[in-house]
Motif scaffolding. Structure first.
Motif, mmCIF file in Angstrom:
data_model
loop_
_atom_site.group_PDB
_atom_site.id
_atom_site.type_symbol
_atom_site.label_atom_id
_atom_site.label_comp_id
_atom_site.label_asym_id
_atom_site.label_seq_id
_atom_site.Cartn_x
_atom_site.Cartn_y
_atom_site.Cartn_z
ATOM 1 N N MET A 110 0.879 -1.168 0.000
ATOM 2 C CA MET A 110 0.000 0.000 0.000
ATOM 3 C C MET A 110 0.913 1.213 0.000
ATOM 4 O O MET A 110 1.682 1.429 0.943
ATOM 5 N N CYS A 111 0.869 1.996 -1.088
ATOM 6 C CA CYS A 111 1.700 3.196 -1.199
ATOM 7 C C CYS A 111 0.809 4.424 -1.077
ATOM 8 O O CYS A 111 -0.255 4.500 -1.703
ATOM 9 N N GLU A 112 1.236 5.372 -0.290
ATOM 10 C CA GLU A 112 0.468 6.602 -0.139
ATOM 11 C C GLU A 112 0.438 7.346 -1.475
ATOM 12 O O GLU A 112 1.318 7.211 -2.316
ATOM 13 N N LYS A 113 -0.603 8.151 -1.662
ATOM 14 C CA LYS A 113 -0.725 8.943 -2.891
ATOM 15 C C LYS A 113 0.276 10.096 -2.870
ATOM 16 O O LYS A 113 0.758 10.474 -1.805
ATOM 17 N N LYS A 161 0.172 -7.771 -4.676
ATOM 18 C CA LYS A 161 -0.841 -6.717 -4.719
ATOM 19 C C LYS A 161 -0.183 -5.353 -4.518
ATOM 20 O O LYS A 161 0.719 -5.200 -3.689
ATOM 21 N N LEU A 162 -0.675 -4.369 -5.261
ATOM 22 C CA LEU A 162 -0.238 -2.983 -5.106
ATOM 23 C C LEU A 162 -1.462 -2.095 -5.152
ATOM 24 O O LEU A 162 -2.293 -2.222 -6.066
ATOM 25 N N THR A 163 -1.578 -1.206 -4.187
ATOM 26 C CA THR A 163 -2.665 -0.225 -4.192
ATOM 27 C C THR A 163 -2.104 1.119 -3.758
ATOM 28 O O THR A 163 -1.000 1.199 -3.216
ATOM 29 N N VAL A 203 -9.524 -1.999 -4.241
ATOM 30 C CA VAL A 203 -10.457 -0.968 -4.717
ATOM 31 C C VAL A 203 -9.729 0.018 -5.625
ATOM 32 O O VAL A 203 -10.247 0.415 -6.672
ATOM 33 N N VAL A 204 -8.536 0.424 -5.245
ATOM 34 C CA VAL A 204 -7.702 1.298 -6.080
ATOM 35 C C VAL A 204 -6.660 0.424 -6.758
ATOM 36 O O VAL A 204 -5.734 -0.079 -6.114
ATOM 37 N N THR A 205 -6.797 0.227 -8.060
ATOM 38 C CA THR A 205 -5.829 -0.605 -8.766
ATOM 39 C C THR A 205 -4.635 0.250 -9.189
ATOM 40 O O THR A 205 -4.763 1.465 -9.410
ATOM 41 N N PRO A 206 -3.470 -0.356 -9.346
ATOM 42 C CA PRO A 206 -2.294 0.421 -9.780
ATOM 43 C C PRO A 206 -2.468 1.011 -11.172
ATOM 44 O O PRO A 206 -1.963 2.090 -11.459
#
Length: 360
Positions: A97-100, A122-124, A331-334
């Motif tokens: 999970m990477c911050e925006k 997984k990456l979001t 929910v948020v795809t890369p």
């Protein structure tokens, strides 16, 4: 859920303390077992407050990634290190999970997408505004076709005077930009998600440094230092999509405008419209008359009980862990987040060249 996920936090600053770590602490199937920050005191503080028993502290993120028992890593560092750390974590067999925003540059964002595909992990990206109650309701309306074809939209990220003066927010080298990449990214992500349209055709943009040079300015967090204000104070873009749909994106930390609001969207469709300017409002025409409905988003049923609530950050964390557990798309795809980065970069490029940027 049966599995308890072992999670490492890389970057123990404001966003980690304000969102990621409190939300993970509320998840029964998560334990934070490792903390890393270049300021090791911040990592120690985070471990003491949020860590599981025996949680480890690191100054170098690669030492954390060498721990094979960690399942998931949350990357909460400045923008210029998102890609480097996220790719290294994916290659260390960890979900990320990477911050925006996804990355400082579109090229780095594409590298992250490729790494996730190559490693199968997984990456979001942390676009938590998708998980607000108004956003969730509006997404349902859009998905069910209540608005018809959304052909025009506005993405709103306007502050009158709220320039973040701490950390590296004003440092273009570290961040890649100012309000556009900081808060404009949320508004754009929200708008594209509602439209379910990720095929941009052309972008025309402008970025301004009109108020950033003024000393002793009124500001929510105290006057900024004009010498350190190296990013834009406002940026705007017009995005046309392959199907002809058009989006206007407005972002500012400091502008002489009274109508403000962050991470909001306005949608105009063939069957109806929606906006978030005064709560969530749905408008349209029925039986030859115009209507406007304001959606009641709280769970209140009686005067003394507001119903059960889950914060956007908690919902984001829960659904992220569910995606990992159930091996499904987050929910948020890369891929979605990458398009956001590509459009933001095109606005900056268009502003510098004075020309529209066209996508292949």
């Amino acid at each position: 859920m049966s599995k308890t996920f072992r999670i490492g936090i890389i970057g123990c600053g404001g966003i980690a303390n304000g969102k990621h770590m409190p939300a993970l602490k509320n998840q029964p199937n998560a334990e934070m077992v490792a903390f890393c920050d270049i300021d090791v005191n911040k990592a120690h503080d985070a471990a003491n407050k949020f860590g599981a028993e025996g949680a480890r502290v690191y100054e170098n993120y690669r030492d954390l990634l060498n721990d094979g028992s960690i399942d998931i890593v949350h990357v909460c560092t400045p923008n210029d290190s998102h890609a480097e750390i996220s790719i290294a974590a994916l290659e260390s067999d960890k979900h990320v999970m990477c911050e925006k925003p996804m990355a400082k540059t579109a090229a780095d964002a594409r590298r992250m997408v490729e790494a996730a595909k190559r490693t199968g992990k997984k990456l979001t990206i942390g676009y938590q505004n998708r998980f607000r109650s108004d956003s969730q309701y509006l997404k349902t309306i859009c998905a069910e076709g209540d608005l018809g074809e959304v052909y025009y939209a506005k993405a709103h990220a306007i502050r009158r005077r709220a320039v973040p003066t701490w950390g590296v927010f004003l440092d273009e080298e570290k961040q890649g930009g100012g309000p556009l990449i900081d808060i404009g990214t949320h508004a754009l992500d929200l708008t594209l998600w509602m439209m379910d349209n990720y095929k941009p055709k052309a972008v025309l943009g402008t970025a301004f440094h009109k108020l950033s040079h003024k000393p002793n300015s009124a500001n929510a967090w105290g006057a900024w230092d004009p010498e350190k204000f190296t990013v834009e104070d406002s940026a705007f873009g017009m995005i046309t999509m392959e199907n002809g749909a058009t989006i206007v994106l407005e972002s500012s930390w400091a502008i002489n405008m009274l109508q403000t609001g962050e991470a909001k969207t306005t949608l105009c469709g063939t069957e109806g419209g929606a906006d978030m300017q005064d709560g969530l409002r749905i408008n349209g025409e029925k039986h030859s008359r115009l209507y406007m409905n304001q959606i009641q988003l709280d769970a209140k049923g009686v005067d003394f009980y507001d119903g059960k609530k889950e914060s956007p950050a908690d919902l984001e964390a829960r659904l992220w862990l569910e995606a990992v557990e159930q091996d499904k798309d987050p929910v948020v795809t890369p891929e979605q987040a990458c398009v956001v980065s590509e459009i933001l970069e095109a606005i900056y490029e268009s502003s510098k060249t004075g020309k529209a940027v066209y996508f292949d």
